[in-house]
Motif scaffolding. Sequence first.
Motif: not given
Lengths: 154, 154
Positions: A119-128
């Motif tokens: 989920a943290w990874d997905r959050v990172g992708v969305r920020y980017s």
Amino acid sequence: MNSQEVAVAEETKLNSRYSACLLFSANALARAITAIGDEEFGRFGMCYSHAYMLCEVVAQPGITPSELSETLCLTPSTITRLVEKLEQKRFVRRESEGKRTLIYPTAEGEAIQPEISQAWDRVGVRYSQVIGETNVCQLTQQIVKATKALGEPV
Amino acid sequence: MNSQEVAVAEETKLNSRYSACLLFSANALARAITAIGDEEFGRFGMCYSHAYMLCEVVAQPGITPSELSETLCLTPSTITRLVEKLEQKRFVRRESEGKRTLIYPTAEGEAIQPEISQAWDRVGVRYSQVIGETNVCQLTQQIVKATKALGEPV
DNA sequence: CAACGATATTTGTATGTGCAAACAATATTT
DNA sequence: AAATATTGTTTGCACATACAAATATCGTTG
């Protein structure tokens, strides 16, 4: 700044408007970013703080509230409340050791941690996607610097 | 990042740690900045939102909750709560006009507004002292940009 | 070793904020 | 003109968070 704010800025000092702007945008940014986080972690019935806390507990079993307070930049009392919730969800357990409290992950907690990491990874992708990858780094660095400066004694 | 976080970063993906870092530091920054604001506005029994709201109401008598919601980047329900508090302190009054609500400053509200503006100035000075004047501007601009980006439809 | 100060944690209380639902009033469509 | 959709505001509820005070334990000093 919208047109209304500009009008106000002309009446008062621009400088103070900047402070107002920083205060508001900093909070607005935090809320916007938090919203993305909560969207991802909501499915676990958690907010981003729980999610990060669980990862820390799994990474360092027996971690104390004080240490978590330091890492999460949150008050000890807030840590207690967050731990309570995580405990109630059976993801962690508390163990009293003298005046300290040791926090350990449960089997369920360890089992779910990889999903949280994803989920943290997905959050990172969305920020980017939204802010732009390089901006994420720059912004983070600047914010960390400012936060540190504010954290130091004035 | 402290040494603990670095250790964790080595175990998991650095990328996701960056997101975690942004999320946390954005909130930490917001809290740190808010603390300064609240310190200045606390003597009026206000938080920074009340302070900014009062300035807006004085600048634009008859402003509606929707407009304030837009300007302050806050939910309409939050605006209602803030207005209630300001009303309870006799700094503003509400007037129903159809489905809209018009918010006007009272005499007390107009009288105190200059003091609030001065408090904003002091907040600005303190930011500059801690973060550095040029950094305040840069940081504000970057944060505003990111906030705007996050506000836009994804 | 007893007393007192320091440290760690929890509890009581309050606050700003948001979401969802409830109203209320206006605008639109049939 | 009536019915329906849209818009503006408020209310009920929940939550993350902080501060201050209360506990509980540890360390130090007399």
